[in-house]
Design a protein around this motif. Structure first.
Motif, PDB file in Angstrom:
ATOM      1  N   GLU A  23     112.550  45.189 -30.893  1.00 52.08           N
ATOM      2  CA  GLU A  23     112.360  43.991 -29.998  1.00 52.08           C
ATOM      3  C   GLU A  23     111.524  43.123 -31.007  1.00 52.08           C
ATOM      4  OE1 GLU A  23     112.778  44.889 -25.158  1.00 52.08           O
ATOM      5  OE2 GLU A  23     110.825  45.375 -26.235  1.00 52.08           O
ATOM      6  N   GLU A  52     117.067  49.619 -31.415  1.00 56.42           N
ATOM      7  CA  GLU A  52     116.152  49.034 -30.236  1.00 56.42           C
ATOM      8  C   GLU A  52     115.104  48.110 -30.541  1.00 56.42           C
ATOM      9  OE1 GLU A  52     114.456  52.973 -31.463  1.00 56.42           O
ATOM     10  OE2 GLU A  52     116.561  52.018 -31.389  1.00 56.42           O
ATOM     11  N   GLY A  88     111.315  41.023 -27.016  1.00 56.17           N
ATOM     12  CA  GLY A  88     112.534  40.950 -26.757  1.00 56.17           C
ATOM     13  C   GLY A  88     113.405  40.997 -27.442  1.00 56.17           C
ATOM     14  N   GLN A 131     110.644  44.478 -12.875  1.00 58.70           N
ATOM     15  CA  GLN A 131     111.741  44.668 -13.787  1.00 58.70           C
ATOM     16  C   GLN A 131     111.604  43.897 -14.886  1.00 58.70           C
ATOM     17  OE1 GLN A 131     115.285  43.736 -11.653  1.00 58.70           O
ATOM     18  NE2 GLN A 131     114.809  44.773  -9.744  1.00 58.70           N
ATOM     19  N   GLN A 132     112.570  44.025 -15.891  1.00 61.13           N
ATOM     20  CA  GLN A 132     112.349  43.590 -17.475  1.00 61.13           C
ATOM     21  C   GLN A 132     112.454  41.861 -17.064  1.00 61.13           C
ATOM     22  OE1 GLN A 132     115.999  44.688 -19.697  1.00 61.13           O
ATOM     23  NE2 GLN A 132     117.377  44.200 -18.189  1.00 61.13           N
ATOM     24  N   VAL A 155     116.166  39.202 -23.613  1.00 63.58           N
ATOM     25  CA  VAL A 155     115.537  40.250 -22.415  1.00 63.58           C
ATOM     26  C   VAL A 155     114.379  41.093 -23.029  1.00 63.58           C
ATOM     27  CG1 VAL A 155     116.258  42.082 -21.273  1.00 63.58           C
ATOM     28  CG2 VAL A 155     117.872  40.422 -21.416  1.00 63.58           C
ATOM     29  N   CYS A 156     113.308  40.827 -22.277  1.00 67.57           N
ATOM     30  CA  CYS A 156     112.033  41.537 -22.626  1.00 67.57           C
ATOM     31  C   CYS A 156     111.897  42.920 -21.836  1.00 67.57           C
ATOM     32  CB  CYS A 156     110.839  40.713 -22.553  1.00 67.57           C
ATOM     33  SG  CYS A 156     111.008  39.208 -23.425  1.00 67.57           S
ATOM     34  N   SER A 157     112.062  43.963 -22.387  1.00 64.95           N
ATOM     35  CA  SER A 157     111.975  45.203 -21.703  1.00 64.95           C
ATOM     36  C   SER A 157     110.628  45.444 -21.136  1.00 64.95           C
ATOM     37  CB  SER A 157     112.076  46.546 -22.754  1.00 64.95           C
ATOM     38  OG  SER A 157     111.335  46.460 -23.817  1.00 64.95           O
ATOM     39  N   ASP A 158     109.450  44.955 -21.546  1.00 66.70           N
ATOM     40  CA  ASP A 158     108.083  44.797 -21.177  1.00 66.70           C
ATOM     41  C   ASP A 158     108.143  43.408 -20.503  1.00 66.70           C
ATOM     42  OD1 ASP A 158     105.497  44.687 -20.342  1.00 66.70           O
ATOM     43  OD2 ASP A 158     104.840  45.513 -22.031  1.00 66.70           O
ATOM     44  N   PRO A 159     107.945  43.439 -19.367  1.00 63.96           N
ATOM     45  CA  PRO A 159     107.966  42.027 -18.573  1.00 63.96           C
ATOM     46  C   PRO A 159     106.589  41.425 -18.683  1.00 63.96           C
ATOM     47  CG  PRO A 159     107.840  43.680 -16.689  1.00 63.96           C
ATOM     48  CD  PRO A 159     107.922  44.452 -18.320  1.00 63.96           C
TER      49      PRO A 159
END
Length: 358
Positions: A189, A187, A205, A151-152, A230-234
């Motif tokens: 980051e 959007e 993020g 998940q993120q 929050v980082c969409s790519d973890p």
């Protein structure tokens, strides 16, 4: 009556000065040599291309008389150069000074050497929660194995702005924090770089929470605040990209030093017809039914899932034998890459990637 005897002839007039003639003589073709000052552009990782420009030289008027030798005096030519401007983006990690415990958020530095002490970082080195895609077997024990997808990543950074020497200045420091942790209108980051005792690592993020309690610590100029990103790519990435040239009909190794697959960017240069790249380690192929002319470049961003030539999408040229563009990855460890084409392909494919960790 005429006087007999010898007459006295008239004395000839002799000019002591040469006569000037008002003639103009065309000069033959000749060369001039100009010495230009050394041009130095110092900039990290940037190429500066000068636009096309002209230089104009003004020559002194030349006038001289016929049959006269002449020597031109020393003269100068002045050229006007266009203003040279170089716009260099701030690269992730550029603000780090090398001290352990620093955090860089989109170019803003927190930690040693700043007015913000980093007290704690949560969620950076931890593994994000995984979605287990196993499917339960309906008629026996256990499940069919599936992929595990992260998940993120949620990172919480606890900071302490320090204005104890002048508590009334605490709001100025908090205003600086407000300025770099606001809500964006899209959007986008931003880069987050964390430096421990080892090599700094990078993620992208957006801020989703900022907590600033106004308590006793605030009144003395040293409140504890927190910022949640929050980082969409973890995945955490290396700061530096690795570049590998893929030569036609040769196997080339690309090593991902991380612990999870990473998505490369591939640049295919024309002229070439029907190029194909295969990761033989994973048995994954991307192939395109297209003819690229000399000067054309196809850019394949496997993370974004785009295939572009000259700003125009060429996703429709992906052949049916290919995996989806986003599935073409470099596994952790050594990957064997192979570049082929029906014709052309003398210029190598450039493969760019970062090592990745979870």
């Amino acid at each position: 009556m005429a006087r007999l005897g010898r007459g006295v002839p008239n004395r000839p007039v002799v000019s002591r000065h040469p006569r000037n003639w008002g003639w103009h003589v065309g000069l033959p073709v000749f060369e001039t040599t100009s010495e230009w000052p050394a041009l130095t552009v110092e900039t990290p990782n940037a190429n500066v291309a000068l636009p096309t420009f002209e230089t104009t030289s003004e020559w002194p008027a030349l006038g001289f008389a016929y049959d006269y030798g002449f020597v031109l005096p020393t003269f100068e030519t002045t050229s006007e150069w266009p203003a040279i401007g170089a716009s260099v983006p701030i690269l992730p990690g550029d603000s780090l000074t090398g001290a352990a415990g620093q955090v860089e958020w989109n170019g803003t530095l927190w930690g040693p050497g700043t007015d913000f002490t980093v007290q704690e970082i949560l969620g950076w080195r931890s593994m994000p929660q995984l979605d287990n895609l196993n499917v339960e077997r309906p008629s026996r024990h256990g499940a069919w194995a599936g992929r595990r997808l992260a998940q993120q990543r949620i990172v919480t950074i606890k900071l302490q702005p320090n204005s104890i020497s002048d508590p009334t200045a605490i709001d100025d420091l908090l205003a600086q924090l407000d300025a770099v942790t606001g809500v964006l209108e899209n959007e986008t980051e931003w880069p987050l770089v964390v430096a421990g005792y080892g090599t700094p690592q990078l993620a992208y993020g957006a801020v989703v929470d900022r907590d600033v309690p106004m308590n006793d610590a605030y009144s003395v100029g040293a409140p504890s605040v927190s910022v949640m990103i929050v980082c969409s790519d973890p995945r955490r990435y290396s700061l530096d990209r690795t570049g590998v040239d893929l030569v036609l009909n040769q196997s080339t190794e690309a090593t991902n030093a991380g612990n999870v697959a990473t998505h490369p960017i591939l640049r295919i240069n024309g002229p070439v017809t029907n190029p194909a790249i295969e990761n033989t380690t994973l048995s994954r192929l991307i192939e395109f039914s297209i003819e690229l002319s000399s000067g054309d470049q196809m850019t394949i961003d496997t993370d974004a899932g785009t295939v572009m030539v000259g700003g125009v999408s060429q996703m429709q040229t992906l052949t049916g034998s290919s995996v989806p563009v986003t599935e073409f990855v470099l596994a952790r460890g050594v990957n064997e890459l192979h570049y082929t084409a029906d014709s052309g392909g003398d210029r190598p494919v450039v493969c760019l990637y970062r090592d990745a960790w979870l």
